[in-house]
Design a protein around this motif. Structure first.
Motif, PDB file in Angstrom:
ATOM      1  N   HIS A  48       4.381   4.804  -1.786  1.00  0.00           N
ATOM      2  CA  HIS A  48       3.938   3.789  -2.739  1.00  0.00           C
ATOM      3  C   HIS A  48       4.893   2.608  -2.629  1.00  0.00           C
ATOM      4  O   HIS A  48       5.977   2.756  -2.075  1.00  0.00           O
ATOM      5  CB  HIS A  48       3.967   4.365  -4.168  1.00  0.00           C
ATOM      6  CG  HIS A  48       3.093   5.587  -4.312  1.00  0.00           C
ATOM      7  ND1 HIS A  48       1.872   5.565  -4.946  1.00  0.00           N
ATOM      8  CD2 HIS A  48       3.272   6.863  -3.883  1.00  0.00           C
ATOM      9  CE1 HIS A  48       1.330   6.776  -4.896  1.00  0.00           C
ATOM     10  NE2 HIS A  48       2.170   7.579  -4.262  1.00  0.00           N
ATOM     11  N   PRO A  49       4.497   1.440  -3.151  1.00  0.00           N
ATOM     12  CA  PRO A  49       5.365   0.262  -2.982  1.00  0.00           C
ATOM     13  C   PRO A  49       6.785   0.500  -3.487  1.00  0.00           C
ATOM     14  O   PRO A  49       7.756   0.069  -2.873  1.00  0.00           O
ATOM     15  CB  PRO A  49       4.664  -0.811  -3.825  1.00  0.00           C
ATOM     16  CG  PRO A  49       3.248  -0.352  -3.953  1.00  0.00           C
ATOM     17  CD  PRO A  49       3.250   1.139  -3.850  1.00  0.00           C
ATOM     18  N   ASP A  50       6.917   1.205  -4.607  1.00  0.00           N
ATOM     19  CA  ASP A  50       8.229   1.343  -5.230  1.00  0.00           C
ATOM     20  C   ASP A  50       8.828   2.731  -5.075  1.00  0.00           C
ATOM     21  O   ASP A  50       9.917   2.994  -5.559  1.00  0.00           O
ATOM     22  CB  ASP A  50       8.111   1.017  -6.723  1.00  0.00           C
ATOM     23  CG  ASP A  50       7.064   1.896  -7.399  1.00  0.00           C
ATOM     24  OD1 ASP A  50       6.141   2.352  -6.688  1.00  0.00           O
ATOM     25  OD2 ASP A  50       7.172   2.137  -8.608  1.00  0.00           O
ATOM     26  N   LYS A  51       8.123   3.640  -4.447  1.00  0.00           N
ATOM     27  CA  LYS A  51       8.638   5.005  -4.393  1.00  0.00           C
ATOM     28  C   LYS A  51       7.962   5.803  -3.289  1.00  0.00           C
ATOM     29  O   LYS A  51       6.894   5.425  -2.783  1.00  0.00           O
ATOM     30  CB  LYS A  51       8.409   5.721  -5.722  1.00  0.00           C
ATOM     31  CG  LYS A  51       6.930   5.816  -6.078  1.00  0.00           C
ATOM     32  CD  LYS A  51       6.726   6.504  -7.424  1.00  0.00           C
ATOM     33  CE  LYS A  51       5.260   6.494  -7.812  1.00  0.00           C
ATOM     34  NZ  LYS A  51       4.894   5.368  -8.674  1.00  0.00           N
ATOM     35  N   THR A  52       8.602   6.894  -2.944  1.00  0.00           N
ATOM     36  CA  THR A  52       7.956   7.894  -2.096  1.00  0.00           C
ATOM     37  C   THR A  52       7.712   9.109  -2.980  1.00  0.00           C
ATOM     38  O   THR A  52       8.618   9.560  -3.681  1.00  0.00           O
ATOM     39  CB  THR A  52       8.849   8.273  -0.904  1.00  0.00           C
ATOM     40  OG1 THR A  52       9.050   7.103  -0.099  1.00  0.00           O
ATOM     41  CG2 THR A  52       8.213   9.356  -0.051  1.00  0.00           C
ATOM     42  N   ARG A  53       6.479   9.588  -2.966  1.00  0.00           N
ATOM     43  CA  ARG A  53       6.115  10.673  -3.883  1.00  0.00           C
ATOM     44  C   ARG A  53       5.831  11.955  -3.106  1.00  0.00           C
ATOM     45  O   ARG A  53       5.037  11.959  -2.164  1.00  0.00           O
ATOM     46  CB  ARG A  53       4.895  10.257  -4.710  1.00  0.00           C
ATOM     47  CG  ARG A  53       4.323  11.383  -5.553  1.00  0.00           C
ATOM     48  CD  ARG A  53       3.352  10.848  -6.589  1.00  0.00           C
ATOM     49  NE  ARG A  53       4.079  10.255  -7.720  1.00  0.00           N
ATOM     50  CZ  ARG A  53       3.484   9.846  -8.853  1.00  0.00           C
ATOM     51  NH1 ARG A  53       2.177   9.944  -8.983  1.00  0.00           N
ATOM     52  NH2 ARG A  53       4.191   9.346  -9.833  1.00  0.00           N
ATOM     53  N   SER A 124      13.863   9.799  -8.876  1.00  0.00           N
ATOM     54  CA  SER A 124      13.715   8.919 -10.034  1.00  0.00           C
ATOM     55  C   SER A 124      12.913   9.593 -11.144  1.00  0.00           C
ATOM     56  O   SER A 124      13.056   9.272 -12.308  1.00  0.00           O
ATOM     57  CB  SER A 124      13.063   7.596  -9.620  1.00  0.00           C
ATOM     58  OG  SER A 124      11.858   7.840  -8.922  1.00  0.00           O
ATOM     59  N   ASP A 142       9.390  12.032  -7.460  1.00  0.00           N
ATOM     60  CA  ASP A 142       9.432  10.648  -6.974  1.00  0.00           C
ATOM     61  C   ASP A 142      10.835  10.308  -6.483  1.00  0.00           C
ATOM     62  O   ASP A 142      11.826  10.603  -7.155  1.00  0.00           O
ATOM     63  CB  ASP A 142       9.043   9.686  -8.099  1.00  0.00           C
ATOM     64  CG  ASP A 142       7.541   9.715  -8.363  1.00  0.00           C
ATOM     65  OD1 ASP A 142       6.800  10.187  -7.469  1.00  0.00           O
ATOM     66  OD2 ASP A 142       7.120   9.279  -9.452  1.00  0.00           O
ATOM     67  N   ALA A 144      13.323   7.128  -5.090  1.00  0.00           N
ATOM     68  CA  ALA A 144      13.495   5.676  -5.003  1.00  0.00           C
ATOM     69  C   ALA A 144      14.773   5.390  -4.232  1.00  0.00           C
ATOM     70  O   ALA A 144      15.749   6.141  -4.344  1.00  0.00           O
ATOM     71  CB  ALA A 144      13.582   5.074  -6.403  1.00  0.00           C
TER      72      ALA A 144
END
Ligand SMILES: [Zn+2]
Length: 416
Positions: A48-53, A124, A142, A144
């Motif tokens: 994702h733009p702000d994180k890897t899930r 995160s 998640d 970050a």
């Protein structure tokens, strides 16, 4: 002539862990072992733009805990022993902040996922999503990005995040901080052979051309060797592992020493980039590697603990150094070399041998100062002929028989 080798200063962590193990033991007694039924149905990594899930599909919620390790950057997820829908553990490629991952049994009662990171990152957020709309229960983790300094500030056991954690015996592995090698305590009338099946559980080892894991192949060969040795009636056999479980390298050494082993044989099957190269090879311990390939192989085999998510930290070099100094156990070294030289022609009678098939390097698993120890690479899983040999029941029996024959010769010579 036994000398206690002082390897490390006692880590303050150790005392803390013991307390934790007790707390865990108590909580397990109270709760009872109820998680063995849960299954992990799958693992996904999404960017994702702000994180890897990371999402684990589960048959039910279970207690888990997380911690991170540096150099290389890893995030480790521990949980009670679970069944994996994909079999006995596996590895996969990652995405985003996750370079790749492995999962499997870490201890008998503790499963583990190790996420290799592409750069420093923090957990995160973690939460469960309930089963809904045909989807199973999901554990969401998640990640970050952070800088190295803040990663290091939270890395390691201290930074462990305990979330819904009954605590698993995952606390034990960090006992790599453990220090003195106890003197051998068990002496047997019979000659004691310690058979060490390489890798296991969360550490799959090499992968064959057709996707089979080294950990499974070598465990089967080790079991056949165990049976053959026991059938002869001449030996007591101690296995470092009998199931698909991870065992830290130092623990393997300790098992050999505590068993009062007369010989330690570590069984492996490597894989190379070139599919052409084939053949078995045998390794003994040396401070200086005999050649570049042996040094590379030792580095690969020594990374087992890193792969399984154990922090070995900076002390590693000291351990290597001090043991190698104590390796003035010249006698042990000479015995190891003698066994290696007996083993090679036996293996050569079954399959091919690598060029310079007896090599030396600083293998951590061969570092018992008082136990003659060799590491055997039965063949190369990257080569078609070797893979065929290693995947056949007959081939495995023959390889086990070759080792067993060399063991007979080694002890027969010693007696005469
Ligand atoms: Zn191996």
């Amino acid at each position: 002539m036994l000398r206690v080798v002082r390897l490390l200063k006692i880590l303050p962590l150790f005392a803390l862990q013991r307390v934790m193990i007790w707390l865990i033991a108590l909580s397990c007694l109270a709760a009872g072992p109820v998680f063995a039924q849960e299954r992990v149905l799958g693992l996904r990594v999404g960017v994702h733009p702000d994180k890897t899930r990371i999402v684990l599909d589960l048959t039910g919620e279970l207690p888990y805990s997380l911690f991170s390790l540096a150099d290389p950057y890893r995030v480790v997820v521990d949980m009670p022993a679970v069944a994996w829908a994909t079999g006995n553990g596996s590895a996969g490629a990652g995405a985003g902040l996750v370079a790749g991952y492995r999962f499997g049994l870490f201890r008998r009662d503790n499963s583990r996922v190790v996420l290799d990171l592409t750069r420093p990152a923090k957990v995160s957020r973690t939460f469960f999503l309930p089963a809904a709309a045909g989807k199973p229960v999901r554990l969401v983790i998640d990640l970050a990005p952070v800088d190295r300094e803040s990663f290091l500030a939270n890395a390691g056991f201290k930074g462990r995040q305990r979330i819904g954690d009954t605590g698993t015996s995952a606390d034990r592995p960090a006992r790599t901080g453990q220090v003195e090698l106890p003197p051998p305590v068990i002496r047997s009338e019979k000659t004691t052979i310690v058979v060490d099946a390489g890798h296991g559980g969360v550490d799959p080892g090499a992968t064959s051309r057709s996707g089979h894991y080294e950990k499974d192949i070598v465990l089967d060969v080790a079991r056949r060797l165990q049976r053959q040795l026991l059938n002869s009636g001449r030996y007591r056999v101690v296995m470092t592992r009998e199931t698909d479980v991870f065992v830290p390298l130092r623990e393997r050494v300790n098992i050999a020493r505590n068993a009062g082993a007369d010989l330690f044989v570590s069984v492996h099957a490597d894989s190379l980039r070139s599919a052409k190269v084939r053949g078995a090879s045998v390794y003994s311990l040396s401070e200086k590697a005999s050649d570049k390939e042996a040094a590379q192989l030792a580095a690969k085999e020594n990374s087992s603990d890193v792969i399984a998510g154990i922090s070995i930290g900076n002390e590693t070099d000291d351990i290597v150094r001090s043991i190698l100094i104590d390796l003035a156990q010249r006698e042990t070294k000479n015995k190891s070399v003698r066994f290696a030289k007996l083993l090679l022609p036996e293996l050569g009678g079954v399959g091919a041998l690598l060029r310079n098939s007896h090599r030396y390097a600083g293998f951590r698993v061969l570092m018992a100062p008082d136990v003659p120890s060799v590491l055997v690479e039965l063949g190369l899983l990257s080569n078609a002929a070797d893979e065929k040999l290693l995947m056949s029941s007959r081939g495995r029996d023959k390889l086990a028989a070759a080792i067993s024959e060399a063991i007979d010769r080694y002890f027969a010579e010693r007696q005469s």
